[in-house]
Design a protein around this motif. Structure first.
Motif, PDB file in Angstrom:
ATOM      1  N   ASN A  66       0.829  -1.196   0.000  1.00 36.48           N
ATOM      2  CA  ASN A  66       0.000   0.000   0.000  1.00 36.48           C
ATOM      3  C   ASN A  66       0.872   1.258   0.000  1.00 36.48           C
ATOM      4  OD1 ASN A  66      -1.943   2.007   0.489  1.00 36.48           O
ATOM      5  ND2 ASN A  66      -3.179   0.628   1.735  1.00 36.48           N
ATOM      6  N   LYS A  67       0.524   2.268  -0.772  1.00 32.86           N
ATOM      7  CA  LYS A  67       1.303   3.497  -0.861  1.00 32.86           C
ATOM      8  C   LYS A  67       0.731   4.627  -0.012  1.00 32.86           C
ATOM      9  CE  LYS A  67       3.278   2.771  -5.468  1.00 32.86           C
ATOM     10  NZ  LYS A  67       3.486   3.364  -6.815  1.00 32.86           N
ATOM     11  N   SER A  68      -0.200   4.324   0.861  1.00 33.88           N
ATOM     12  CA  SER A  68      -0.817   5.364   1.685  1.00 33.88           C
ATOM     13  C   SER A  68       0.144   5.863   2.756  1.00 33.88           C
ATOM     14  CB  SER A  68      -2.090   4.828   2.348  1.00 33.88           C
ATOM     15  OG  SER A  68      -1.758   3.845   3.326  1.00 33.88           O
ATOM     16  N   TYR A  69      -0.129   7.055   3.271  1.00 31.00           N
ATOM     17  CA  TYR A  69       0.703   7.623   4.337  1.00 31.00           C
ATOM     18  C   TYR A  69       0.604   6.772   5.600  1.00 31.00           C
ATOM     19  CZ  TYR A  69       1.561  11.849   1.618  1.00 31.00           C
ATOM     20  OH  TYR A  69       1.983  12.734   0.660  1.00 31.00           O
ATOM     21  N   LYS A  70      -0.558   6.200   5.816  1.00 24.60           N
ATOM     22  CA  LYS A  70      -0.751   5.333   6.982  1.00 24.60           C
ATOM     23  C   LYS A  70       0.191   4.133   6.912  1.00 24.60           C
ATOM     24  CE  LYS A  70      -4.194   2.516   9.389  1.00 24.60           C
ATOM     25  NZ  LYS A  70      -5.602   2.034   9.395  1.00 24.60           N
ATOM     26  N   SER A  71       0.324   3.553   5.722  1.00 27.98           N
ATOM     27  CA  SER A  71       1.207   2.401   5.543  1.00 27.98           C
ATOM     28  C   SER A  71       2.666   2.787   5.747  1.00 27.98           C
ATOM     29  CB  SER A  71       1.026   1.793   4.148  1.00 27.98           C
ATOM     30  OG  SER A  71      -0.246   1.209   4.018  1.00 27.98           O
ATOM     31  N   LEU A  72       3.059   3.954   5.237  1.00 27.88           N
ATOM     32  CA  LEU A  72       4.439   4.412   5.387  1.00 27.88           C
ATOM     33  C   LEU A  72       4.771   4.673   6.858  1.00 27.88           C
ATOM     34  CD1 LEU A  72       4.488   6.713   2.276  1.00 27.88           C
ATOM     35  CD2 LEU A  72       6.083   4.835   2.664  1.00 27.88           C
ATOM     36  N   PHE A  73       3.820   5.259   7.572  1.00 27.43           N
ATOM     37  CA  PHE A  73       4.007   5.481   9.016  1.00 27.43           C
ATOM     38  C   PHE A  73       4.145   4.147   9.733  1.00 27.43           C
ATOM     39  CE2 PHE A  73       2.327   5.792  13.316  1.00 27.43           C
ATOM     40  CZ  PHE A  73       3.054   6.854  13.840  1.00 27.43           C
ATOM     41  N   THR A  74       3.298   3.184   9.359  1.00 22.69           N
ATOM     42  CA  THR A  74       3.316   1.856   9.981  1.00 22.69           C
ATOM     43  C   THR A  74       4.626   1.127   9.691  1.00 22.69           C
ATOM     44  OG1 THR A  74       0.909   1.707   9.760  1.00 22.69           O
ATOM     45  CG2 THR A  74       2.098  -0.339  10.212  1.00 22.69           C
ATOM     46  N   ILE A  75       5.136   1.265   8.453  1.00 23.50           N
ATOM     47  CA  ILE A  75       6.413   0.640   8.094  1.00 23.50           C
ATOM     48  C   ILE A  75       7.531   1.184   8.985  1.00 23.50           C
ATOM     49  CG2 ILE A  75       8.196   0.464   6.297  1.00 23.50           C
ATOM     50  CD1 ILE A  75       5.918   0.463   4.228  1.00 23.50           C
ATOM     51  N   GLY A  76       7.564   2.502   9.146  1.00 27.12           N
ATOM     52  CA  GLY A  76       8.567   3.109  10.016  1.00 27.12           C
ATOM     53  C   GLY A  76       8.410   2.669  11.459  1.00 27.12           C
ATOM     54  N   LEU A  77       7.164   2.604  11.927  1.00 25.28           N
ATOM     55  CA  LEU A  77       6.882   2.197  13.303  1.00 25.28           C
ATOM     56  C   LEU A  77       7.348   0.765  13.560  1.00 25.28           C
ATOM     57  CD1 LEU A  77       5.368   3.131  15.939  1.00 25.28           C
ATOM     58  CD2 LEU A  77       3.383   1.901  15.033  1.00 25.28           C
ATOM     59  N   LEU A  78       6.969  -0.149  12.683  1.00 21.34           N
ATOM     60  CA  LEU A  78       7.338  -1.557  12.852  1.00 21.34           C
ATOM     61  C   LEU A  78       8.841  -1.749  12.692  1.00 21.34           C
ATOM     62  CD1 LEU A  78       4.407  -3.265  10.885  1.00 21.34           C
ATOM     63  CD2 LEU A  78       4.679  -3.092  13.363  1.00 21.34           C
ATOM     64  N   ASN A  79       9.435  -1.026  11.754  1.00 13.07           N
ATOM     65  CA  ASN A  79      10.879  -1.120  11.538  1.00 13.07           C
ATOM     66  C   ASN A  79      11.639  -0.694  12.795  1.00 13.07           C
ATOM     67  OD1 ASN A  79      13.351  -1.427  10.283  1.00 13.07           O
ATOM     68  ND2 ASN A  79      13.251   0.516   9.193  1.00 13.07           N
ATOM     69  N   GLY A  80      11.126   0.313  13.496  1.00 10.31           N
ATOM     70  CA  GLY A  80      11.772   0.789  14.708  1.00 10.31           C
ATOM     71  C   GLY A  80      11.774  -0.218  15.838  1.00 10.31           C
ATOM     72  N   PHE A  81      10.835  -1.157  15.798  1.00  6.29           N
ATOM     73  CA  PHE A  81      10.737  -2.170  16.855  1.00  6.29           C
ATOM     74  C   PHE A  81      11.496  -3.454  16.537  1.00  6.29           C
ATOM     75  CE2 PHE A  81       6.733   0.151  18.101  1.00  6.29           C
ATOM     76  CZ  PHE A  81       7.194   0.527  19.360  1.00  6.29           C
ATOM     77  N   LEU A  82      12.047  -3.553  15.317  1.00  7.24           N
ATOM     78  CA  LEU A  82      12.799  -4.760  14.967  1.00  7.24           C
ATOM     79  C   LEU A  82      14.106  -4.822  15.767  1.00  7.24           C
ATOM     80  CD1 LEU A  82      12.378  -4.945  11.079  1.00  7.24           C
ATOM     81  CD2 LEU A  82      11.322  -6.419  12.794  1.00  7.24           C
ATOM     82  N   PRO A  83      14.558  -6.038  16.138  1.00  7.90           N
ATOM     83  CA  PRO A  83      15.802  -6.181  16.919  1.00  7.90           C
ATOM     84  C   PRO A  83      16.994  -5.587  16.197  1.00  7.90           C
ATOM     85  CG  PRO A  83      14.569  -8.254  16.856  1.00  7.90           C
ATOM     86  CD  PRO A  83      13.911  -7.342  15.863  1.00  7.90           C
ATOM     87  N   CYS A  84      17.816  -4.822  16.930  1.00  9.51           N
ATOM     88  CA  CYS A  84      19.011  -4.195  16.343  1.00  9.51           C
ATOM     89  C   CYS A  84      19.997  -3.897  17.464  1.00  9.51           C
ATOM     90  CB  CYS A  84      18.627  -2.917  15.605  1.00  9.51           C
ATOM     91  SG  CYS A  84      20.047  -1.959  15.015  1.00  9.51           S
ATOM     92  N   GLY A  85      21.238  -4.320  17.281  1.00 12.87           N
ATOM     93  CA  GLY A  85      22.257  -4.111  18.297  1.00 12.87           C
ATOM     94  C   GLY A  85      22.490  -2.647  18.602  1.00 12.87           C
ATOM     95  N   MET A  86      22.417  -1.785  17.567  1.00 19.66           N
ATOM     96  CA  MET A  86      22.630  -0.360  17.771  1.00 19.66           C
ATOM     97  C   MET A  86      21.508   0.250  18.613  1.00 19.66           C
ATOM     98  SD  MET A  86      25.493   0.089  16.190  1.00 19.66           S
ATOM     99  CE  MET A  86      25.837  -1.581  16.780  1.00 19.66           C
ATOM    100  N   VAL A  87      20.294  -0.219  18.394  1.00 17.38           N
ATOM    101  CA  VAL A  87      19.153   0.270  19.180  1.00 17.38           C
ATOM    102  C   VAL A  87      19.302  -0.176  20.638  1.00 17.38           C
ATOM    103  CG1 VAL A  87      16.642   0.149  19.494  1.00 17.38           C
ATOM    104  CG2 VAL A  87      17.605   0.314  17.195  1.00 17.38           C
ATOM    105  N   TYR A  88      19.817  -1.392  20.843  1.00 20.65           N
ATOM    106  CA  TYR A  88      20.033  -1.877  22.212  1.00 20.65           C
ATOM    107  C   TYR A  88      20.983  -0.956  22.969  1.00 20.65           C
ATOM    108  CZ  TYR A  88      18.035  -6.277  20.470  1.00 20.65           C
ATOM    109  OH  TYR A  88      17.224  -7.230  19.920  1.00 20.65           O
ATOM    110  N   VAL A  89      22.052  -0.538  22.291  1.00 22.93           N
ATOM    111  CA  VAL A  89      23.020   0.368  22.922  1.00 22.93           C
ATOM    112  C   VAL A  89      22.342   1.689  23.281  1.00 22.93           C
ATOM    113  CG1 VAL A  89      25.143   1.693  22.592  1.00 22.93           C
ATOM    114  CG2 VAL A  89      25.016  -0.663  21.771  1.00 22.93           C
ATOM    115  N   ALA A  90      21.521   2.210  22.357  1.00 26.20           N
ATOM    116  CA  ALA A  90      20.807   3.465  22.610  1.00 26.20           C
ATOM    117  C   ALA A  90      19.838   3.310  23.783  1.00 26.20           C
ATOM    118  CB  ALA A  90      20.059   3.899  21.352  1.00 26.20           C
ATOM    119  N   ILE A  91      19.204   2.147  23.894  1.00 25.12           N
ATOM    120  CA  ILE A  91      18.273   1.899  24.997  1.00 25.12           C
ATOM    121  C   ILE A  91      18.992   1.962  26.334  1.00 25.12           C
ATOM    122  CG2 ILE A  91      16.945   0.059  26.124  1.00 25.12           C
ATOM    123  CD1 ILE A  91      15.855  -0.678  23.363  1.00 25.12           C
TER     124      ILE A  91
END
Length: 233
Positions: free
Chosen positions: A120-145
């Motif tokens: 889907n190319k809607s703004y809602k989908s793009l926001f959701t993609i960013g939101l879900l991507n931010g919650f994916l496991p990442c070592g760099m995010v762990y350090v920031a946490i």
């Protein structure tokens, strides 16, 4: 210590190019309308910053509880040590012990939902993609946490994670426009720099917790505590 969040986000974004770059390049943005494309990319980043801010809220609450328990210095030192360990221990070691197993089903659902949003190319989908991507496991995010926890404040924990996220925006935005932005050899060089930066930030947190009475860097023991009465001599 807030400045370290943006700097670390900026440096770790080169790692993100390899991990999240493919997601950014596959974003369902309008390739024919430049103005709309820009707003769509901004929407994606807002979704990701929302995820980081939420993580900052959760772990900022944890840091606040340590602060109320009078563990400011110990927490800063522990967080610094954990940052250094995460930076130095190869990701293969963490994968070997599979620490994410308890939440494996949740991660699978996040990935599945993420894949569906690309249709889907809607703004809602793009926001959701960013939101879900931010919650994916990442070592760099762990350090920031860890850094957000060490802020010992809910608002500063949220701000720390958002500044980290803002630091990743320039490179991840550039990769959307130029898929071959960085050569393989240059990426390899940058991958070696990232752990060094994480170690330096970890050391800063340790120095901060030692209470060496160094202005702005390591405040004295007394200045780390809020007292109900003035301590005058």
């Amino acid at each position: 210590m807030l400045y370290s969040a943006f700097i670390f986000g900026l440096i770790s974004s080169f790692h993100c190019v390899g991990m999240c770059g493919p997601i950014a390049m596959m974003l369902p943005v309008d390739r024919n309308n430049e103005a709309k494309k820009v707003t769509q990319i901004i929407t994606y980043h807002i979704g990701k910053l929302t995820a980081y801010g939420t993580l900052g809220l959760i772990f900022g609450l944890l840091g606040r509880s340590f602060y109320l328990a009078g563990m400011q210095q110990q927490l800063s030192i522990i967080v610094g040590i954990l940052m250094i360990l995460v930076a130095l221990i190869p990701e293969k070691v963490f994968a070997k012990y599979n620490f994410s197993k308890p939440v494996y089903r949740l991660i699978t659902k996040v990935k599945s939902s993420l894949g569906q949003q690309f249709k889907n190319k809607s703004y809602k989908s793009l926001f959701t993609i960013g939101l879900l991507n931010g919650f994916l496991p990442c070592g760099m995010v762990y350090v920031a946490i860890f850094g957000a926890i060490a802020m010992q404040s809910v608002s500063l924990g949220v701000l720390y994670m958002i500044l980290f996220g803002i630091g990743t925006i320039p490179m991840l935005t550039a990769v959307i426009y130029v898929s071959n932005l960085l050569s393989f050899s240059f990426r390899g060089t940058l991958q070696k720099i990232i752990p060094v930066v994480a170690v330096v930030i970890g050391m800063l947190f340790i120095i901060r917790g030692l209470g060496l009475d160094i202005p702005y860097l390591s405040p004295s023991n007394m200045s780390l505590f809020v007292q109900s009465e003035a301590n005058c001599h």
